[in-house]
Structures are given as structure tokens and as C-alpha cells.
Design an enzyme around this catalytic site. Structure first.
Site, PDB file in Angstrom:
ATOM      1  N   GLY A  93      36.828  51.110  28.130  1.00 28.83           N
ATOM      2  CA  GLY A  93      38.231  50.068  28.949  1.00 28.83           C
ATOM      3  C   GLY A  93      38.973  50.858  29.421  1.00 28.83           C
TER       4      GLY A  93
ATOM      5  N   PRO B 101      34.305  55.264  26.118  1.00 32.80           N
ATOM      6  CA  PRO B 101      34.664  54.919  27.376  1.00 32.80           C
ATOM      7  C   PRO B 101      33.452  55.459  28.325  1.00 32.80           C
ATOM      8  CG  PRO B 101      34.863  57.028  26.261  1.00 32.80           C
ATOM      9  CD  PRO B 101      34.382  56.516  25.519  1.00 32.80           C
TER      10      PRO B 101
ATOM     11  N   ARG C 219      33.861  54.812  32.324  1.00 35.36           N
ATOM     12  CA  ARG C 219      34.995  55.052  33.932  1.00 35.36           C
ATOM     13  C   ARG C 219      36.043  56.344  33.596  1.00 35.36           C
ATOM     14  NH1 ARG C 219      36.016  51.047  37.200  1.00 35.36           N
ATOM     15  NH2 ARG C 219      35.507  49.075  35.601  1.00 35.36           N
TER      16      ARG C 219
ATOM     17  N   TYR D 135      33.983  44.024  43.963  1.00 30.80           N
ATOM     18  CA  TYR D 135      34.730  43.040  43.028  1.00 30.80           C
ATOM     19  C   TYR D 135      36.554  43.607  43.886  1.00 30.80           C
ATOM     20  CZ  TYR D 135      32.406  45.328  39.041  1.00 30.80           C
ATOM     21  OH  TYR D 135      30.923  45.191  38.250  1.00 30.80           O
TER      22      TYR D 135
ATOM     23  N   CYS E  10      24.436  44.809  57.307  1.00 31.77           N
ATOM     24  CA  CYS E  10      23.944  43.017  58.370  1.00 31.77           C
ATOM     25  C   CYS E  10      24.522  41.752  57.050  1.00 31.77           C
ATOM     26  CB  CYS E  10      22.504  42.668  58.752  1.00 31.77           C
ATOM     27  SG  CYS E  10      22.145  43.886  59.408  1.00 31.77           S
ATOM     28  N   GLU E  11      26.098  42.586  56.912  1.00 31.05           N
ATOM     29  CA  GLU E  11      27.239  41.541  55.802  1.00 31.05           C
ATOM     30  C   GLU E  11      28.220  41.596  56.017  1.00 31.05           C
ATOM     31  OE1 GLU E  11      25.769  39.823  53.389  1.00 31.05           O
ATOM     32  OE2 GLU E  11      23.439  40.317  52.938  1.00 31.05           O
TER      33      GLU E  11
ATOM     34  N   TYR F  61      30.423  53.166  37.815  1.00 36.98           N
ATOM     35  CA  TYR F  61      29.857  52.353  39.103  1.00 36.98           C
ATOM     36  C   TYR F  61      29.879  52.461  40.233  1.00 36.98           C
ATOM     37  CZ  TYR F  61      30.967  51.273  33.883  1.00 36.98           C
ATOM     38  OH  TYR F  61      31.467  50.891  33.029  1.00 36.98           O
TER      39      TYR F  61
HETATM   40  C1  LIG Z   1      30.591  48.765  30.275  1.00 36.87           C
HETATM   41  C2  LIG Z   1      30.688  48.977  28.533  1.00 36.87           C
HETATM   42  C3  LIG Z   1      31.923  50.783  28.143  1.00 36.87           C
HETATM   43  C4  LIG Z   1      32.510  51.042  29.106  1.00 36.87           C
HETATM   44  O1  LIG Z   1      33.208  50.174  29.576  1.00 36.87           O
HETATM   45  P1  LIG Z   1      34.248  51.295  30.231  1.00 36.87           P
HETATM   46  O2  LIG Z   1      35.512  50.157  31.566  1.00 36.87           O
HETATM   47  O3  LIG Z   1      33.686  51.944  31.655  1.00 36.87           O
HETATM   48  O4  LIG Z   1      35.572  52.141  29.591  1.00 36.87           O
HETATM   49  C5  LIG Z   1      31.722  50.748  26.996  1.00 36.87           C
HETATM   50  N1  LIG Z   1      30.762  49.809  25.876  1.00 36.87           N
HETATM   51  C6  LIG Z   1      30.593  48.749  26.269  1.00 36.87           C
HETATM   52  C7  LIG Z   1      29.686  47.619  25.380  1.00 36.87           C
HETATM   53  C8  LIG Z   1      30.494  48.155  27.736  1.00 36.87           C
HETATM   54  O5  LIG Z   1      29.873  47.538  28.309  1.00 36.87           O
END
Ligand SMILES: *Cc1c(COP(=O)(O)O)cnc(C)c1O
Length: 418
Positions: free
Chosen positions: A239, A274, A276, A316, A344-345, A373
Site C-alpha cells: 500500500g 509492496p 506499486r 480511477y 470508441c469510448e 497496474y
Molecule cells: C494489491 C495488494 C498488495 C499490493 O498493494 P500496493 O498498493 O501495490 O503496494 C499487497 N497485498 C495485498 C493483499 C494486495 O491485495
């Protein structure tokens, strides 16, 4: 820090000119800097070096086999969310003992494959799932480690589609139910309830929600210990936010400094997931300008990449920096340019209201921070073949995944005469 930089007025991926890659491989194309993947992985690894910890890169953010291989060779574990990701992880040579498996909807087939492979742990999201894993483990005569994914009910400030740890979303198990399940662990003789898992959301730029959630998890672990449930592992999820435009996210060190005091007191092994943070700024999407179109009210740069190649802006409202691959120093700067794809959107855009030099047909643009992503969310919508993925390391580059062909578009399809 990432290794996409301008030198002599043009964009380089490490030591290779992006223009040169596109000339050889065509456009659109995802370009990954393996050096950046490693650098970001090592940043987290170093930040947590003072504690027993396993970093499991989140495969769903980027599942390119060469990327997975590069990271696992550097010691990374993997966080998977499907049987397909298990397949890819093993294909890339990952050590099953460093794989953790999360998902609210694991099928019995997926569970069987993962128990067979001998993965480190399942992150379990419901009571029904516990029963399913126990059943499979009994059949295979294995004792499987599991962590329950608890819902710590914190509300991080991020897009509501990517918060996962607050009341009322489908992820995790509320703490009271989870407590009961740990205490009743004896009901599942083929499972070892040795961990607790949480993942509160994505693109979180400050430490406060993490600290809050980890404090709650830590109290929970202590409560379990008092009830006689020995917990050895705390998986604090992923996250960590990154810079897309002008965010000022916590660094890996700041994150570690904020959460380590709580974790050290707990005396458990830590797992991090991790995605992202490692992959986001490690990739770009290079695209070519097809047309430039102005109306009295708007200007459009129509490019050859669309929402099927990179869907984050559409779903998003995500912001990606978009820059000319070769600087156009003399061109007039135009404001309010929408960079749109051929699909076409009306939702098919990569960026809106941008300032760009007046571009012409054939000019290249780089959509930055597209390593997470990006390709993994690509589709064949509008019967568009998925683009190629190129990896760069130092002065070398290679196609890690070929561009799909029209034949790929009909693979598996039959024309039925019914
Ligand atoms: C998506 C996800 C992550 C990675 O999330 P990031 O925001 O990309 O770091 C880690 N653990 C779980 C369970 C996830 O679903």
C-alpha cells in the site's frame, strides 16, 4: 529515484534511448527499468534490515516473468492472488517457501495447487475458506500455515476503489470474528494459525493509517497470546504510495521508522507486500502521436495507446505524467490538451488538460509511472493486440514479452455453425 531521465534532450531508460527501443520494437510499448525495480526493492529491504522480515513483491502489480525473476533472484518473496499468479511465480523460479496467497475468492483448485507447491502461507479471508483449506490440506496430508486477514477498520485517504481495510468492504475478517476463529483453531487440525495479516489499501502516502492499523493488529496479537494462541508472523501488507505528480509520499525509511517501534515490541517475524512502491516508477508506456486535432474549445493528441493498454486514468481518474520522448524546445506550448486513445469510448484517455508542445504525427510520448497496474490490467478491447513489454538493464534492452498478433486475438476461438 528512478532511472528514466532526460539526457541530451531525450528520454532514456537507464542507458538506452526510449526512441531507440520504439524504433526497434514499435509502439505502444511498456518499458521497464530492472535497475529501478531492484533499487526500490532494496530500499524497503534496507529500511527493515533491523528486524526479521520477508518482502513479498505483489505480483498483481506487475507479473512480467523477467521482472519476477529479477526480484526473486535478489531475495524477494512473492504475494499472489490467484492460481494464474502461482503458475507464473513458479514459472519464474520463485521459492514456494517465500510465496503468500491472498484473495477473497480462492477456488478449491487454486488452494490445492498452492498447498501442493508448499507455499509459505495463505492469507485467509473467511470462515468458509478456512474449511476449504483444511479440507485440501487433509486430503494432501499437509499442515498448512495460515494467517487470517483482519480488517482493522481504518480509513486511509486514498481512492475509494483502493481502500481495503475499512468496515463494509469485502476484504478481511472483522476482529471479533477473527478472534473467535483463532481460539477455535483446534477445529482445523490441518492448519497452523501462526500469523496475522492486514492490507489496508493502496497508494497511501502518509504513515498515520499504517501505524494506526498496525497498533490495532499488535493489540490483537497480544490479546491472542493472552488467550494462548502463539502468533509468530505479522504480515503488514503493501500500500505504500509513490509519486505520480506532486505527491510527497513517505520514504521507505520514514515508513520503517514509523512502524518499527510497534513491530519490534511485538517480537514477531514481519512480512511486507509492496507492489506499486517497487513497480510503479519502474515502468513507462511509450506511445506515438497519430493525429493532432483542435476544435474551437479543445485540443486532442490522439495516440496509438488506449484505455485497453493502460486503464488507470479511465477507472480511477489516475494521473500519469505525460512527456514528449524527444524534447521539442522550439514548439509552441499548448494548454488544455487531452491525450486520448483510438478506442470508441469517451472514457478512453491517458491524460486531460495537459500542457504540451505542439506535436505532430509520429512524435513519441512517454506515459510515466506505468510499471504498476499497467500491463497487468491490459485487455483486448476493440480487438487490439496487447502491446510488447521491454526490459532494460544498463545499456541493454530486450523484449521480455512479444507484442500480440492478430492470431493471438482468435486463439481458442471456434467459428461454430449452429
Ligand atoms: C494489491 C495488494 C498488495 C499490493 O498493494 P500496493 O498498493 O501495490 O503496494 C499487497 N497485498 C495485498 C493483499 C494486495 O491485495
Amino acid at each position: 529515484m528512478h532511472f528514466f531521465k532526460f539526457k541530451n534532450n531525450e528520454l532514456y531508460a537507464e542507458n538506452v534511448a526510449v526512441r531507440k527501443i520504439v524504433k526497434k520494437v514499435g509502439s505502444p510499448v511498456y518499458i521497464y527499468s530492472l535497475g529501478t525495480f531492484l533499487d526500490h526493492f532494496l530500499k524497503i529491504k534496507r529500511a527493515f534490515a533491523s528486524i526479521d522480515c520477508l518482502i513479498c513483491f505483489s505480483v498483481k502489480s506487475n507479473s512480467n516473468l523477467t521482472v519476477l525473476k529479477t526480484l526473486t533472484k535478489a531475495g524477494s518473496g512473492l504475494d499472489i492472488v490467484s492460481g494464474g499468479e502461482l503458475f507464473k511465480a513458479l514459472k519464474a523460479g520463485a521459492d514456494p517457501k517465500k510465496i503468500v496467497f491472498a484473495s477473497v475468492g480462492k477456488t478449491e483448485e487454486e488452494i490445492t495447487a498452492a498447498v501442493r507447491a508448499g507455499i509459505l502461507s495463505f492469507n485467509v479471508e473467511s470462515e468458509d475458506e478456512l474449511e476449504a483449506i483444511n479440507r485440501v490440506a487433509r486430503r494432501l496430508n499437509r499442515r498448512q500455515n495460515i494467517s487470517l486477514r483482519i480488517n482493522p477498520d481504518v480509513q486511509p485517504k486514498t481512492h475509494h476503489y483502493i481502500t481495503t481495510g475499512s468496515k463494509g468492504n469485502k476484504f478481511g475478517i472483522d476482529m471479533e470474528t477473527a478472534f473467535r476463529l483463532y481460539v477455535e483453531a483446534f477445529k482445523y487440525p490441518y492448519l497452523k494459525f501462526n500469523g496475522v495479516h492486514l492490507h489496508i489499501g493502496s497508494q497511501i502516502t502518509v504513515s498515520t493509517p499504517f501505524v494506526k492499523a498496525i497498533r490495532r493488529a499488535s493489540d490483537f496479537v497480544n490479546r491472542l497470546r493472552r488467550a494462548g494462541v502463539p502468533i509468530e508472523v505479522l504480515n503488514i501488507g503493501g500500500g505504500l504510495g509513490i509519486i505520480y505528480s506532486n505527491e510527497q509520499p513517505q520514504t521507505a525509511e520514514q515508513y520503517a521508522a514509523a512502524v518499527l517501534p510497534v513491530l519490534k515490541k511485538l517480537g514477531v517475524r514481519i512480512i511486507l507486500e509492496p507492489g506499486r512502491f517497487v513497480s510503479g516508477n519502474s515502468g513507462i508506456l511509450a506511445t506515438r502521436v497519430l493525429y493532432w486535432k483542435s476544435s474551437p474549445t479543445k485540443t486532442f493528441a490522439i495516440v496509438d495507446a488506449g484505455m485497453n493498454d493502460l486503464i488507470r486514468p479511465s477507472i480511477y481518474g489516475a494521473y500519469h505524467e505525460i512527456v514528449p520522448v524527444v524534447a521539442k524546445k522550439k514548439a509552441k506550448i499548448i494548454s488544455g490538451v487531452d491525450i486520448v486513445g483510438p478506442i470508441c469510448e469517451s472514457g478512453d484517455f491517458l491524460g486531460k488538460g495537459r500542457k504540451l508542445p505542439r506535436l505532430i504525427q509520429g512524435d513519441l510520448l512517454a506515459v510515466m509511472s506505468a510499471g504498476a497496474y499497467g500491463y497487468v490490467m491490459a485487455s483486448n478491447y476493440n480487438s487490439r493486440p496487447r502491446v510488447a513489454e521491454v526490459v532494460v538493464r544498463g545499456s541493454k534492452f530486450a523484449v521480455a514479452r512479444k507484442r500480440e498478433t492478430f492470431a493471438d486475438l482468435v486463439r481458442g476461438e471456434s467459428i461454430l455453425d449452429v
